[in-house]
Write an enzyme that holds these catalytic residues in place. Structure first.
Site, PDB file in Angstrom:
ATOM      1  N   ASP A  84       0.826  -1.204   0.000  1.00 49.28           N
ATOM      2  CA  ASP A  84       0.000   0.000   0.000  1.00 49.28           C
ATOM      3  C   ASP A  84       0.861   1.255   0.000  1.00 49.28           C
ATOM      4  O   ASP A  84       0.557   2.236  -0.673  1.00 49.28           O
ATOM      5  CB  ASP A  84      -0.911   0.013   1.229  1.00 49.28           C
ATOM      6  CG  ASP A  84      -2.023  -1.013   1.130  1.00 49.28           C
ATOM      7  OD1 ASP A  84      -2.033  -1.790   0.162  1.00 49.28           O
ATOM      8  OD2 ASP A  84      -2.881  -1.044   2.030  1.00 49.28           O
ATOM      9  N   SER A 474      -5.691   5.458   4.847  1.00 43.42           N
ATOM     10  CA  SER A 474      -4.676   4.607   5.452  1.00 43.42           C
ATOM     11  C   SER A 474      -4.798   4.649   6.966  1.00 43.42           C
ATOM     12  O   SER A 474      -5.302   5.619   7.543  1.00 43.42           O
ATOM     13  CB  SER A 474      -3.290   5.114   5.037  1.00 43.42           C
ATOM     14  OG  SER A 474      -2.285   4.587   5.862  1.00 43.42           O
TER      15      SER A 474
END
Length: 561
Positions: A84, A474
């Site tokens: 990510d 996130s």
């Protein structure tokens, strides 16, 4: 004498019809004696594409050693991972959430096709953990999850830094607060070795949740990546699966509604990632537990936030490990009446029995705050509803002083255009940035918005403007942000009908998210709205056509369950 588990439960018993099966296995080193033992899969997420997983090849070998020593026949196989942190802010981020389901499906496929009796799954980066857990739920064999462990913090100018420091450094650089050399120095020192991002971000959050749920061995979530503790975790997990087979304990016996409530409680206490809501909903769906998005607010209201961990706090996971780890936090919560002690775990013992043997928090430590002086008296993850998100949106309010914000909508149909507006100083104090058509279907893949949210922090605008999206954030994100807005724009949710300048209000105390647009006006706008064409190609196309609403966990098999 080891128990003859293989003949009892699986297909490789003696008999002429099994000869071809045995012949293939002989070629990989399985002997006559081994055919009397349980076959235990070791699912490895090893990869060189991310520091979160670069060490897992060795950890898989450690788990294999433990399973063999206990009396099983361990077989290592691999699945994918994506980073990510590396894909953040690019089109590659669309693949992040779909990778969770690819991981889950691939592990389940191997376990089912090879008729494995048990499973150890080892994960590192964010989607590995829920992917492994969904696979464990769907595979329906005794299983243990092992976390690859957290990375050590980097160091810059005498201060601990991590990957989020780099994203925020971009905003500081854009604002003229630091020069090129300073930004490069932060970049070069943020990630010193193997392991997952160090704060209470998504990987550490989900590892903590799985341990609280009882599906990993005590200590697994907080033992750092590059330590002997992590090696021992893996050896012990290999042995533990064999003992689960002996005791006939399956994931469904451990992953109960009460176990999920324990997981949510620990996530709230630690100040975990918003992604925990999405992932715990998906895991509960796989195991058949009736968990809904409203359960999170119910537990949030009675669980204090007591961990001073990044992104809104001072410390990282390695610091928590040094003062006692997640087990010590669970012990504190259990003794105060916040956890269900009678839940079964992969040790074969209950939560209460495990915690009786766990250490207490180190005397004088500063990472976990006392109940009479918490970070918040309730949990920092909240579900908001209102006419802008009828089925629920998610916010993380730890460290956010602003309780209510009303401002004009600045509407963008993708992250790139919104980021450009921020970098070009076209966003004003008080604005509400809307990034839409980036939900599970619309993205497709529900990308995270760490890049733009961190730039806002770096520019000192994190509480001066709000950032709303049907995408995700996130675990490293902090500030006045709301994600997972559902229904998403692609499905015609109200966020698709917003116009530039519409007044939008976020009220964290009332848990409301609304726009100052009448129902009649919204309906009038809906008549002129048309859904964009769904993405059709490859894995993203498959995902877009099968994924559910984020308020249900963005699951991909919801039509059949």
């Amino acid at each position: 004498m080891k128990k003859d588990l293989r003949i009892k439960s699986k297909v490789f018993s003696e008999g002429s019809m099994k000869a071809p099966n045995r012949a293939m296995l002989r070629a990989v080193g399985v002997s006559d004696e081994d055919f009397k033992k349980p076959m235990i899969g070791i699912a490895s997420t090893w990869s060189e594409v991310t520091p979160c997983n670069i060490h897992i090849n060795d950890l898989a070998a450690n788990a294999k050693e433990g399973a063999k020593e206990a009396g099983g026949v361990p077989l290592i196989f691999n699945t994918i991972t994506v980073s990510d942190g590396i894909s953040m802010g690019t089109q590659g981020m669309r693949y992040s959430l779909p990778s969770r389901d690819v991981i889950a499906d691939s592990i389940e496929t191997v376990v089912g096709a090879e008729n494995l009796d048990g499973l150890v799954a080892i994960g590192g980066c964010d989607k590995n953990i829920p992917g492994c857990m969904i696979a464990i739920a769907n595979s329906e064999v005794p299983a243990v999850f092992v976390y690859g462990g957290t990375i050590a913090p980097g160091s810059h100018n005498g201060k601990d830094i991590d990957i989020v420091s780099v994203f925020e450094g971009v905003g500081q650089h854009n604002n003229g607060n630091i020069d090129d050399g300073e930004l490069r120095s932060i970049e070069c020192h943020a990630c010193p070795g193997a392991g997952s991002c160090g704060g209470m971000y998504t990987a550490n959050t989900m590892a903590s949740a799985v341990e609280a749920m009882g599906m990993s061995l005590p200590g697994s979530s907080s033992n750092p990546a590059e330590t002997i503790n992590k090696v021992n975790d893996c050896v012990a997990a290999g042995k533990a699966v064999y003992h689960l087979l002996e005791k006939d304990i399956y994931p469904k016996d451990i992953m109960t509604k009460e176990a999920f409530e324990n997981a949510i409680t620990v996530v709230m206490a630690l100040g975990g990632s918003t992604n925990a809501i999405l992932h715990l909903l998906s895991i509960s769906h796989a195991i058949g537990v009736d968990l809904t998005i409203d359960d999170f607010n119910r537990i949030q209201e009675k669980t204090p936030h007591i961990a001073d961990l990044k992104p809104s706090g001072r410390f990282v996971m390695q610091d928590l490990h040094r003062v006692g780890g997640v087990q010590a936090v669970m012990k504190l919560l259990y003794e105060a009446g916040y956890l269900h002690g009678d839940c079964l775990t992969v040790t074969g013992k209950t939560v209460a029995e495990n915690l009786a043997e766990a250490p207490s928090l180190e005397e004088g430590q500063k990472v976990i705050m006392p109940f009479d002086n918490p970070k918040r008296i309730d949990g920092p993850l909240i579900v908001l509803k209102g006419n802008l998100s009828p089925t629920g949106a998610v916010a993380k309010v730890s460290g956010v002083k602003v309780k209510r914000h009303t401002g004009p909508a600045r509407v963008f149909d993708n992250e790139k255009e919104a980021t450009a507006a921020v970098m070009d100083n076209k966003i004003n104090d008080g604005d509400v940035i809307i990034i839409r058509y980036v939900g599970p279907k619309g993205g497709p893949g529900m990308p995270e918005m760490l890049s733009i949210s961190s730039i806002l922090v770096g520019k000192g605008m994190d509480e001066k403007v709000a950032l709303l999206t049907d995408g995700r954030f996130s675990g490293g994100t902090h500030g006045l942000v709301v994600g997972h807005i559902s229904p998403e724009a692609q499905d015609g949710g109200p966020i698709a009908l917003l116009k530039e300048g519409d007044l939008v209000t976020i009220d964290s105390d009332k848990k409301e998210i609304s726009c100052d647009v009448s129902e009649d006006e919204l309906e009038s706008r809906r008549k002129g709205w048309q859904a964009p064409a769904l993405y059709k190609k490859g894995v993203l196309g498959k995902y877009a056509h099968n994924v559910s609403c984020s308020s249900k966990g963005a699951i991909t098999d919801f039509l059949t369950k």
